[in-house]
Design a protein around this motif. Sequence first.
Motif, short mmCIF file in Angstrom:
data_model
loop_
_atom_site.label_atom_id
_atom_site.label_comp_id
_atom_site.label_asym_id
_atom_site.label_seq_id
_atom_site.Cartn_x
_atom_site.Cartn_y
_atom_site.Cartn_z
N TRP A 131 0.29 8.50 -19.01
CA TRP A 131 1.35 8.55 -18.01
C TRP A 131 2.73 8.37 -18.66
CZ3 TRP A 131 0.26 11.06 -14.00
CH2 TRP A 131 -0.94 10.90 -13.31
N ALA A 132 2.82 7.46 -19.63
CA ALA A 132 4.10 7.26 -20.33
C ALA A 132 4.48 8.53 -21.09
CB ALA A 132 4.00 6.08 -21.29
N GLY A 133 3.47 9.18 -21.72
CA GLY A 133 3.73 10.44 -22.42
C GLY A 133 4.20 11.53 -21.49
N LEU A 134 3.63 11.59 -20.30
CA LEU A 134 4.06 12.57 -19.31
C LEU A 134 5.49 12.30 -18.84
CD1 LEU A 134 0.75 12.93 -17.28
CD2 LEU A 134 1.97 14.80 -18.40
N TYR A 146 4.89 10.09 -6.99
CA TYR A 146 5.86 10.22 -8.09
C TYR A 146 5.19 10.84 -9.32
CZ TYR A 146 8.29 8.66 -12.31
OH TYR A 146 8.88 8.61 -13.55
N ARG A 147 3.96 10.45 -9.56
CA ARG A 147 3.26 10.97 -10.74
C ARG A 147 3.07 12.48 -10.67
NH1 ARG A 147 -1.20 6.13 -11.84
NH2 ARG A 147 0.21 4.82 -13.07
N GLU A 148 3.03 13.02 -9.44
CA GLU A 148 2.93 14.48 -9.30
C GLU A 148 4.13 15.17 -9.94
OE1 GLU A 148 0.71 16.56 -8.12
OE2 GLU A 148 -0.77 15.17 -7.27
N THR A 149 5.28 14.50 -9.97
CA THR A 149 6.50 15.10 -10.53
C THR A 149 6.46 15.17 -12.04
OG1 THR A 149 7.77 13.03 -10.76
CG2 THR A 149 7.78 14.08 -8.60
N LEU A 150 5.49 14.50 -12.66
CA LEU A 150 5.43 14.45 -14.11
C LEU A 150 4.73 15.66 -14.72
CD1 LEU A 150 4.52 10.68 -14.61
CD2 LEU A 150 6.79 11.73 -14.50
N PHE A 151 4.01 16.42 -13.89
CA PHE A 151 3.27 17.57 -14.41
C PHE A 151 4.20 18.78 -14.46
CE2 PHE A 151 -0.04 14.79 -12.68
CZ PHE A 151 -0.83 14.65 -13.81
N SER A 189 0.83 -1.20 0.00
CA SER A 189 0.00 0.00 0.00
C SER A 189 0.86 1.26 0.00
CB SER A 189 -0.91 -0.01 1.23
OG SER A 189 -1.64 1.20 1.32
N LEU A 190 1.94 1.23 0.78
CA LEU A 190 2.87 2.36 0.80
C LEU A 190 3.51 2.57 -0.57
CD1 LEU A 190 4.91 2.29 4.15
CD2 LEU A 190 3.58 4.18 3.22
N GLN A 191 3.87 1.46 -1.23
CA GLN A 191 4.48 1.55 -2.56
C GLN A 191 3.54 2.22 -3.55
OE1 GLN A 191 7.80 0.47 -3.57
NE2 GLN A 191 7.07 1.88 -5.17
N THR A 192 2.26 1.88 -3.46
CA THR A 192 1.26 2.50 -4.33
C THR A 192 1.17 4.00 -4.08
OG1 THR A 192 -0.05 0.46 -4.42
CG2 THR A 192 -1.18 2.51 -4.98
N ARG A 193 1.20 4.38 -2.82
CA ARG A 193 1.14 5.81 -2.47
C ARG A 193 2.38 6.56 -2.96
NH1 ARG A 193 0.26 5.75 3.79
NH2 ARG A 193 0.52 8.02 3.53
N VAL A 194 3.54 5.91 -2.87
CA VAL A 194 4.78 6.53 -3.38
C VAL A 194 4.68 6.70 -4.89
CG1 VAL A 194 7.25 6.19 -3.74
CG2 VAL A 194 6.25 5.72 -1.51
N ASP A 195 4.16 5.69 -5.59
CA ASP A 195 4.00 5.78 -7.04
C ASP A 195 3.06 6.91 -7.42
OD1 ASP A 195 5.70 3.64 -7.33
OD2 ASP A 195 4.10 2.15 -7.58
N ASP A 196 1.98 7.07 -6.64
CA ASP A 196 1.02 8.16 -6.92
C ASP A 196 1.69 9.52 -6.73
OD1 ASP A 196 -0.98 6.37 -7.48
OD2 ASP A 196 -1.92 6.49 -5.50
#
Length: 364
Positions: A345-348, A100-105, A91-98
Amino acid sequence: MQELLEKLASLREYLDIPGKTRRLNELDRELSDPELWNNAGRARQVTQEAGSLRRIVEDYTSLQSDASGLSEMLEIASEEEQEMLAEEQASLQTRVDDLYRETLFTMKHSDTPAIVRVKGGAGGTEAQDWAGMLARMYMRWAERRGYKVDILDEQPGDQAGYQSIEFIIRGEKAFGMMAPEHGVHRLVRVSPFDANNRRQTSFASVDVVPEVPEEEIDIHIPDSDLRRDVFRSQGAGGQGVNTTDSAVRLTHLPTGIAVASQQTRSQIKNHEIALQILKQRLYDIEMRKREEEEAKARGEQKKIEWGSQIRSYVLDKQYIKDHRTGVMKHNPDDVLDGDLDDLMWAGLEWMAGKRAADDAGDDE
């Protein structure tokens, strides 16, 4: 667990959590000033920025605390207890991944609505049908996410689809998510419009710009630079069909950019909407020019990302390939029904420089 902690440490640096915390404190002080609320535009801007920063800072702080606590528990846990804690670690890994996605914007105005225009290329009915398929794909994607779509203008095709269609997608990070879709999309299929069942290739362009807050756009367009045409709504018809010449098209003569609105029954309101969208497009052109000039001044080689063929949809061979990221999907029906998140997500990641460009063509 060590890998997760290292990723968190990397995110702290990449997200600049200390810097965001300082900025959030500044904004909170401004929000507590009663004078701020006398300026509605500034108040909205501050509130939005503070909300976005607060979410990132609080998510990171919570993650760091939970990860540290779990790490300490794992150090003293028995083998059986470690197995019991595996679900919490996942569950923590999923939250870290989410997070991480903030850094793509990385693009400006990623939080704003997205103004999307889909236009069929050369090829008549084939290209117009393809434009219609793409428009439906984005609307289905928006629907899956609970976003709202407002159609601004639509020019139906001769037999199917659209010559062009323009709409606004409103929802969390709408422009940020849609930004990688900007470019030319290629379709290869056995044509349903060809009696001989020949294989056809069609192209359509997708243009995506942010709906920038009005107070940020300092653009004055002289009346002499505009041509104004009024026409009857060309929607699909039905009970709510517009039966008066209330739709408005504005053409910016210096650039040739044309924008139309048939969203309302009011000609005046449609004029205002079209003018605002035109300003958004002119602002976007100016911002891109500045970014290119700044990149040249820094000696950077910018990626050729706008206006080039970005993705192929090869339906008779059941695959879709993104030419920038190399991502392949073998469920084209699902993608065309709005299952776009993996490609986006890959494009970002590619736009943020976190995924190498894939120079190979498709498998044709």
